[in-house]
Design an enzyme around this catalytic site. Sequence first.
Site, PDB file in Angstrom:
ATOM      1  CD1 TRP A  47      -2.639   1.793   0.561  1.00 12.36           C
ATOM      2  CD2 TRP A  47      -1.262   2.463   2.195  1.00 12.36           C
ATOM      3  NE1 TRP A  47      -2.957   3.089   0.879  1.00 12.36           N
ATOM      4  CE2 TRP A  47      -2.137   3.520   1.872  1.00 12.36           C
ATOM      5  CE3 TRP A  47      -0.317   2.645   3.195  1.00 12.36           C
ATOM      6  CZ2 TRP A  47      -2.088   4.751   2.527  1.00 12.36           C
ATOM      7  CZ3 TRP A  47      -0.254   3.878   3.845  1.00 12.36           C
ATOM      8  CH2 TRP A  47      -1.141   4.911   3.516  1.00 12.36           C
ATOM      9  CG  HIS A  84      -5.802  -4.300   5.471  1.00 12.11           C
ATOM     10  ND1 HIS A  84      -4.960  -3.262   5.201  1.00 12.11           N
ATOM     11  CD2 HIS A  84      -5.010  -5.370   5.770  1.00 12.11           C
ATOM     12  CE1 HIS A  84      -3.705  -3.678   5.297  1.00 12.11           C
ATOM     13  NE2 HIS A  84      -3.705  -4.954   5.635  1.00 12.11           N
ATOM     14  CG  ASP A 128      -9.582   4.524   5.641  1.00 11.53           C
ATOM     15  OD1 ASP A 128      -9.959   3.516   6.257  1.00 11.53           O
ATOM     16  OD2 ASP A 128      -8.429   4.665   5.180  1.00 11.53           O
ATOM     17  CG  ASP A 159      -8.007   2.672   9.628  1.00 13.45           C
ATOM     18  OD1 ASP A 159      -8.347   1.572   9.162  1.00 13.45           O
ATOM     19  OD2 ASP A 159      -7.337   3.504   8.986  1.00 13.45           O
ATOM     20  CG  ASP A 201      -5.298  -1.432   8.397  1.00 11.72           C
ATOM     21  OD1 ASP A 201      -4.716  -0.895   9.353  1.00 11.72           O
ATOM     22  OD2 ASP A 201      -5.287  -0.953   7.241  1.00 11.72           O
ATOM     23  CD  GLU A 257      -4.534  -1.508   2.174  1.00 14.80           C
ATOM     24  OE1 GLU A 257      -3.345  -1.748   2.500  1.00 14.80           O
ATOM     25  OE2 GLU A 257      -5.401  -1.152   2.991  1.00 14.80           O
ATOM     26  CG  HIS A 289      -8.742   1.733   1.820  1.00 11.41           C
ATOM     27  ND1 HIS A 289      -7.462   1.347   1.544  1.00 11.41           N
ATOM     28  CD2 HIS A 289      -8.697   2.291   3.056  1.00 11.41           C
ATOM     29  CE1 HIS A 289      -6.680   1.624   2.574  1.00 11.41           C
ATOM     30  NE2 HIS A 289      -7.407   2.190   3.499  1.00 11.41           N
ATOM     31  CE  LYS A 294      -6.292   6.003   2.648  1.00 15.29           C
ATOM     32  NZ  LYS A 294      -5.362   5.946   3.778  1.00 15.29           N
ATOM     33  CG  ASP A 320      -8.612  -0.945   4.490  1.00  8.84           C
ATOM     34  OD1 ASP A 320      -9.708  -0.513   4.900  1.00  8.84           O
ATOM     35  OD2 ASP A 320      -7.547  -0.812   5.127  1.00  8.84           O
TER      36      ASP A 320
HETATM   37  C1  RNT Z   1      -3.906   2.876   4.909  1.00  4.96           C
HETATM   38  C2  RNT Z   1      -3.978   1.433   4.646  1.00  4.96           C
HETATM   39  C3  RNT Z   1      -2.826   0.610   5.139  1.00  4.96           C
HETATM   40  C4  RNT Z   1      -2.359   0.992   6.513  1.00  4.96           C
HETATM   41  C5  RNT Z   1      -1.399   0.017   7.134  1.00  4.96           C
HETATM   42  C6  RNT Z   1      -0.742   0.560   8.344  1.00  4.96           C
HETATM   43  O1  RNT Z   1      -5.055   3.542   4.644  1.00  4.96           O
HETATM   44  O2  RNT Z   1      -5.174   0.909   5.146  1.00  4.96           O
HETATM   45  O3  RNT Z   1      -3.149  -0.716   5.070  1.00  4.96           O
HETATM   46  O4  RNT Z   1      -3.425   1.157   7.378  1.00  4.96           O
HETATM   47  O5  RNT Z   1      -0.519  -0.420   6.186  1.00  4.96           O
HETATM   48 ZN    ZN Z   2      -5.417  -1.184   5.074  1.00  3.25          ZN
END
Ligand code: RNT
Ligand code: ZN
Length: 415
Positions: free
Chosen positions: A182, A283, A291, A293, A323, A223, A259, A225, A256
């Site tokens: 990523w 993720h 996003d 998290d 994640d 990955e 994302h 986004k 993810d």
């Molecule tokens: C960032 C991505 C990525 C990170 C990690 C720490 O938006 O989700 O995966 O969160 O690599």
């Molecule tokens: Zn991620």
Amino acid sequence: MDIKYVKDSYGKLGIDVDAAVKKVGDIPISIHCWQGDDVIGFDGSGSLGDGLATTGNYPGRARNFEELKEDIKFAFSLIPGKKRLNLHACYAVLGADKGKVDRDKYTYKYFEPWVKFAKELGLDGIDFNPTFFSHKMMKNGLSLSSPDEKVRKFWVEHGKACLKITEYIATEMGTPSLMNIWVPDGMKDVPADRLTPRLRLKESLDEILATPYDKKKVVVSVESKVFAVGIESYTVGSNEFYQNYAAKSGVCCLLDNGHYHPLEYVSDKIPALLAFYDKVALHVTRGVRWDSDHVVLLEDELKEIAKEIVRNDATDKVMIGLDYFDASINRIAAWVVGARNMRKALLYALLQPNARMKELQDNAEFTELMWLNEEVKTLPFGEAWAMYLESEKAVGAEWLEQVKKYESKILGERK
Ligand code: RNT
Ligand code: ZN
């Protein structure tokens, strides 16, 4: 607990609780090391940047390898089932080489202590991530897509180094490892050129993947986004870019669930990719409005994600990773809540009359399908979860008391 009542309740709808309880612990969940220290790592700028952010200043952040290991060991003891450790390259244990060796030159030896630790804990394996952020070689928010050839090359070398490290880790651990790429590359404001950075990213990825590696040992994922704070207008590694890249280059996609646009669902994307790929990496996170998290909770979309893994017989194909990062609550509790919820969602999915529901769909018996879907929701799931915990000799809801003790004894000392 009245086990007979639980089994009968599920049994009436043709669901075998014992089989689900037996199976759920065997599905590996890759748990991210970065929840323990707010994604800082040991080797970078010492702060988080490049569109990533943690909020909160709850005391007790792990500040070094020893503290992070201690916290992981404790958190993992409260999380039942098969576990993997998800590492980032910025968690290199550099020892006396600190300040002398940079990310483009990392080798397995800086991760050997993690392998030793993972073996001690009896983990299923380790997954790995090159770290393309929080570092002085990030120039104008760009890494692999940088127009500065020196910068781009540095990060290509980092990617290559990580590929070798991942292969070594997989050999040592005896199970295949995921290496997920990523990059935060993008722009705050309207770009003048959306294509060339993507062509450079493509070239960089090709260069990294030209490193020979054993595809049986290393699964590479990319990955995508949609945007990040400070990178609102343009993301080089977008969904379309990476899905096409993966399809053409024989790697896989990592989804993810923070994302995508808020009305897009990763649960629906999993089967779309399973139609074309042997592996799909995840993720699992929880985005609140963006996003963000947040810690993974047992919500509808998490259950849907788990259902798509289970009912498509894809527990060997979908590589589940977590994640999220929350610095506003006890970080160990954050780990435990999210990881237990992922496992709970998998149990929930295993406790669906999946075969019967598919049949009803094919026969267009939608009234019965709706009825069944709704009846299943109020079955004694809490008791089934308790049966699973019992089978693993795992701690129940009292786990928080242990976390509180750990907080006053260990975390409280970290000033
Ligand atoms: C960032 C991505 C990525 C990170 C990690 C720490 O938006 O989700 O995966 O969160 O690599
Ligand atoms: Zn991620």
